[in-house]
Design a protein around this motif. Structure first.
Motif, PDB file in Angstrom:
ATOM      1  N   MET A 207       0.826  -1.214   0.000  1.00 41.44           N
ATOM      2  CA  MET A 207       0.000   0.000   0.000  1.00 41.44           C
ATOM      3  C   MET A 207       0.856   1.258   0.000  1.00 41.44           C
ATOM      4  SD  MET A 207      -3.164  -0.976  -0.047  1.00 41.44           S
ATOM      5  CE  MET A 207      -4.071   0.453   0.529  1.00 41.44           C
ATOM      6  N   VAL A 208       2.092   1.135   0.477  1.00 43.58           N
ATOM      7  CA  VAL A 208       2.989   2.290   0.540  1.00 43.58           C
ATOM      8  C   VAL A 208       3.742   2.466  -0.774  1.00 43.58           C
ATOM      9  CG1 VAL A 208       4.963   3.316   1.758  1.00 43.58           C
ATOM     10  CG2 VAL A 208       3.243   2.002   3.030  1.00 43.58           C
ATOM     11  N   SER A 220      10.695   1.707   3.115  1.00 47.98           N
ATOM     12  CA  SER A 220       9.655   2.726   2.969  1.00 47.98           C
ATOM     13  C   SER A 220       8.538   2.488   3.975  1.00 47.98           C
ATOM     14  CB  SER A 220       9.089   2.702   1.546  1.00 47.98           C
ATOM     15  OG  SER A 220      10.093   2.900   0.579  1.00 47.98           O
ATOM     16  N   ALA A 221       8.095   1.246   4.064  1.00 51.20           N
ATOM     17  CA  ALA A 221       7.005   0.922   4.988  1.00 51.20           C
ATOM     18  C   ALA A 221       7.428   1.087   6.445  1.00 51.20           C
ATOM     19  CB  ALA A 221       6.521  -0.500   4.727  1.00 51.20           C
ATOM     20  N   ILE A 222       8.682   0.738   6.757  1.00 50.54           N
ATOM     21  CA  ILE A 222       9.179   0.879   8.125  1.00 50.54           C
ATOM     22  C   ILE A 222       9.184   2.348   8.545  1.00 50.54           C
ATOM     23  CG2 ILE A 222      11.260   0.711   9.553  1.00 50.54           C
ATOM     24  CD1 ILE A 222      11.862  -1.940   8.079  1.00 50.54           C
ATOM     25  N   ILE A 223       9.716   3.210   7.688  1.00 51.51           N
ATOM     26  CA  ILE A 223       9.755   4.636   8.020  1.00 51.51           C
ATOM     27  C   ILE A 223       8.341   5.183   8.167  1.00 51.51           C
ATOM     28  CG2 ILE A 223      10.409   6.918   7.156  1.00 51.51           C
ATOM     29  CD1 ILE A 223      12.869   5.622   5.894  1.00 51.51           C
ATOM     30  N   LEU A 502      -3.595  15.897  -5.627  1.00 54.80           N
ATOM     31  CA  LEU A 502      -2.943  14.916  -6.488  1.00 54.80           C
ATOM     32  C   LEU A 502      -2.558  13.661  -5.713  1.00 54.80           C
ATOM     33  CD1 LEU A 502      -0.280  15.488  -9.188  1.00 54.80           C
ATOM     34  CD2 LEU A 502       0.364  14.120  -7.228  1.00 54.80           C
ATOM     35  N   HIS A 503      -2.734  12.520  -6.385  1.00 48.34           N
ATOM     36  CA  HIS A 503      -2.236  11.242  -5.871  1.00 48.34           C
ATOM     37  C   HIS A 503      -1.504  10.533  -6.998  1.00 48.34           C
ATOM     38  CE1 HIS A 503      -4.210  11.031  -1.908  1.00 48.34           C
ATOM     39  NE2 HIS A 503      -5.127  11.785  -2.477  1.00 48.34           N
ATOM     40  N   ILE A 504      -0.388   9.915  -6.657  1.00 48.52           N
ATOM     41  CA  ILE A 504       0.396   9.170  -7.637  1.00 48.52           C
ATOM     42  C   ILE A 504       0.397   7.689  -7.266  1.00 48.52           C
ATOM     43  CG2 ILE A 504       2.723   8.764  -8.516  1.00 48.52           C
ATOM     44  CD1 ILE A 504       3.232  11.715  -8.461  1.00 48.52           C
ATOM     45  N   HIS A 505       0.105   6.863  -8.265  1.00 49.94           N
ATOM     46  CA  HIS A 505       0.190   5.417  -8.094  1.00 49.94           C
ATOM     47  C   HIS A 505       1.063   4.863  -9.209  1.00 49.94           C
ATOM     48  CE1 HIS A 505      -2.841   5.257  -4.929  1.00 49.94           C
ATOM     49  NE2 HIS A 505      -3.545   6.123  -5.641  1.00 49.94           N
TER      50      HIS A 505
END
Length: 713
Positions: A207-208, A220-223, A502-505
């Motif tokens: 999801m991140v 990334s997920a840990i931070i 804005l959202h970026i995927h």
């Protein structure tokens, strides 16, 4: 349009208030212990200027946009919960090994080379808090080994017993098939519902981050998990502060992807470096409206110097694997380079080289430079600028801060002048020369690493100290044109006000669009477009959840492309959102090849190695009204000589032994198009323009200025 946008830096909190036809800028010292205090003080300076009350502003503005350093500070200070990591069995050492590069990530080149003294950072997730669970997916998302749910329950209980307060689930290849990660979260909720553990965050890595790369994705997920509590509490308190003062709309948070979103749609990781990214966003908008060509964005504040590039032709510069603090991540972050160079950067005597060093340490806002007279005991760049005569002690920061010149001189003599056996004027010259050279070298390295030459760019210089050092930086690097933009001292706050929702995927593909072996182009357009459609649907859902109408949502397609197995990747903005046929694909390849040739030399393109797409990225956005920059630059017919300077003082310049009589102007007294020959100092409420000998400035609108060399060579 009525809007408040705020950028909190290490030294100052900048505020930009748009109230119909009024554009108001304000600054206040950053209050690190409670960011809302600095926000309120800065906003108070703004609304006082146009005779409004806090209630008037808070009840009537359409949005409050916020760029914050809260996450950055929490990471540096290690303020966060104990994080437990659940990963695929056999991959427990992925994070501790950190690709064998953890000792060098996030440190300067000098320390990267010092292998005998290399040290890894203290881990956010220590080894006892890493648990492996039995499961495995193939690179295509096929189930090789089903998830062992009893093993998951056992490992979760072990992490709870060891004190984990937040949980990251990062399983191999979950970006292709997230089913196992989702089920692990369900099991954690079943084993430990909220009434037993409280609201412990559970972060699923897919999801991140939507790209492959197990180490960077897990980091990334840990931070994100580590910062979750600090960001939630900090930003929630800021939103409550707005509520208490009558603002009922959701607070908008600036993202490092180049957009913004409501607090409930913001990950903690997305706020890192959001202030500097807002400045780059404003630069893109300025470049499009003024047609000044390629831009080097340079933001010199009190603590740091941030560099970004805006190039004509729709080229997007992202960090594919940016390093945040000491960890590599792989979120789509607008590319920027940060140097420890600002007005508060501390100068010291370098005993080894018997000269001076400046930065990266900063005096910040408390105690600040020695001349602030708040207890600072080290000489800084601001102290040097004061001693050289560029700053007026009684008229700094609009008169809100009185500078103590004697204090600055005393500190310089004691800490640097005495060991070098020189007076404070020579010390100040060395400090300015050193800081200008460091910033210029940083820009030169960034340009040449990407295949560009400095003389093809205009230097855009902003931040509280940008206009003061612009000529010095440009002279070192060989740039002849400098533009100090409108509202330059708070330009990042202006950028926050101009951002779109804005959202970026994105998704990793590793797709051959041209196979050099078979000499064939990609032909399965349906599968390719299906990926794009899925990413668009995710972005659309994000924006609809925040209350936006589906008909207002737009999408932008970007492809990360490269030749064969080259490491050099280019983010190409595609003019269409679907690839329907071979002609569309050839158009994309043509844009990629053209940009590659500009950067690395025409003829360096290598289609014979094949052409690949590594990542598909979709930016979903809703456009919002923006401040117009057209007409801010004077044209030839607008130019006229400025009147004689009302005040002249002696100032000192690098490369000149004797002081030079320098004209001092108040910016408000100069008309649009007025041309001032250097040397000159032009002061405003929020910044100081230094026009060095051999330069001239043409005054634009909203405090902007066009600096050009009047003597070439």
């Amino acid at each position: 349009m009525r809007r408040v946008s705020v950028d909190i830096g290490g030294t100052f909190t900048d505020c930009f208030l748009v109230w119909d036809d009024h554009y108001v800028t304000a600054k206040a010292l950053t209050t690190h212990q409670n960011l809302a205090l600095g926000f309120n003080a800065s906003l108070a300076h703004a609304y006082d200027q146009i005779g409004l009350s806090l209630e008037d502003v808070m009840q009537q503005v359409d949005s409050v946009r916020y760029a914050t350093t809260l996450g950055t500070n929490a990471l540096i200070e290690r303020r966060g919960p104990k994080v437990g990591l659940i990963t695929t069995a056999g991959f427990e050492s992925t994070v501790p090994l950190s690709r064998g590069r953890g000792y060098g990530e996030g440190v300067s080149e000098r320390f990267k080379k010092d292998l005998p003294m290399a040290e890894r950072p203290d881990p956010i997730v220590p080894i006892p808090l890493i648990a492996g669970v039995r499961e495995r997916l193939s690179e295509r998302g096929e189930v090789i080994m089903p998830l062992d749910e009893e093993d998951v329950r056992k490992q979760v209980r072990r992490l709870v017993d060891r004190g984990a307060q937040a949980y990251v689930v990062s399983l191999v290849n979950s970006v292709v098939n997230p089913a196992h990660e989702i089920r692990v979260e369900e099991i954690i909720r079943e084993e430990y519902p909220e009434h037993t553990l409280g609201s412990a965050p559970i972060i699923l890595a897919h999801m991140v981050v939507g790209r492959k790369g197990e180490y960077a994705r897990t980091s990334s997920a840990i931070i994100d998990a580590f910062l979750h509590k600090a960001m939630y509490l900090g930003l929630s308190s800021l939103e409550l502060n707005l509520r208490d003062n009558g603002h009922e709309r959701p607070m908008q948070v600036v993202h490092n992807s180049g957009g913004m979103a409501q607090l409930n749609s913001t990950d903690a990781l997305q706020t890192i470096h959001s202030g500097p990214v807002a400045g780059i966003s404003a630069s893109e908008h300025l470049a499009a409206e003024t047609d000044i060509g390629n831009i080097v964005c340079s933001d010199m504040g009190g603590t740091s110097f941030d560099i970004g590039l805006v190039v004509k032709g729709g080229v997007k510069f992202y960090d594919f694997n940016p390093v945040i603090e000491r960890w590599m991540v792989n979120v789509p972050m607008v590319h920027l380079v940060t140097l420890g160079a600002g007005g508060g950067s501390i100068a010291r005597y370098d005993r080894l080289r018997k000269t001076i060093a400046v930065g990266p340490e900063s005096a910040g806002s408390d105690p600040g430079p020695a001349c602030y007279d708040k207890g600072g005991r080290a000489a800084t760049v601001t102290d040097a600028d004061l001693v050289l005569g560029y700053l007026q002690p009684d008229d700094y920061a609009g008169g809100r801060i009185t500078l103590n010149e004697d204090r600055a001189k005393s500190v310089m003599r004691r800490t640097i002048g005495k060991p070098l056996d020189i007076d404070e004027i020579e010390v100040a010259k060395l400090i300015k020369q050193k800081i200008d050279n460091d910033m210029a070298n940083g820009i030169a390295q960034e340009l040449r690493a990407r295949g560009y030459e400095p003389d093809n760019f205009t230097l855009l210089s902003y931040g509280g100290n940008g206009a003061l050092h612009a000529c010095g930086i440009a002279s070192v690097i060989g740039i002849n044109r400098v533009f100090v933009p409108p509202f330059s001292s708070i330009f990042s706050a202006v950028g926050a006000g101009n951002m779109d929702q804005l959202h970026i995927h994105e998704r990793s593909l590793y797709l051959q669009v041209y196979d050099s072996g078979t000499r064939k182009l990609l032909s399965d357009f349906d599968s390719f477009n299906a990926h794009i459609e899925q990413l668009e649907e995710r972005g659309k859902a994000d924006l609809i959840r925040q209350g936006y109408d589906e008909k207002d949502i737009e999408h932008r397609l970007e492809l990360d492309m490269r030749y064969g197995n080259q490491l050099a990747q280019t983010a190409v903005v595609v003019s269409k959102t679907r690839i329907e046929n071979a002609d569309d694909l050839l158009d994309v390849i043509g844009v990629f090849g053209k940009d590659y040739g500009k950067r690395y030399g025409e003829g360096s393109q290598a289609p014979e190695a094949g052409i690949r797409v590594n990542t598909v990225r979709v930016a979903s956005y809703v456009q919002t009204p923006k401040l117009k920059f057209s007409g801010v630059l004077p044209k030839g017919s607008d130019l006229k000589d400025a009147p004689a300077a009302p005040v002249k003082r002696a100032c000192y310049f690098v490369g000149h032994d004797d002081p030079i009589e320098t004209g001092f102007y108040d910016l408000e007294s100069l008309d649009f198009g007025s041309v001032v020959q250097g040397p000159a100092v032009i002061t405003s409420q929020s910044t100081t323009f230094l026009v060095e000998p051999g330069w001239q400035i043409s005054i634009g609108k909203y405090g902007s200025g066009w600096l050009q060399r009047s003597e070439q060579g």
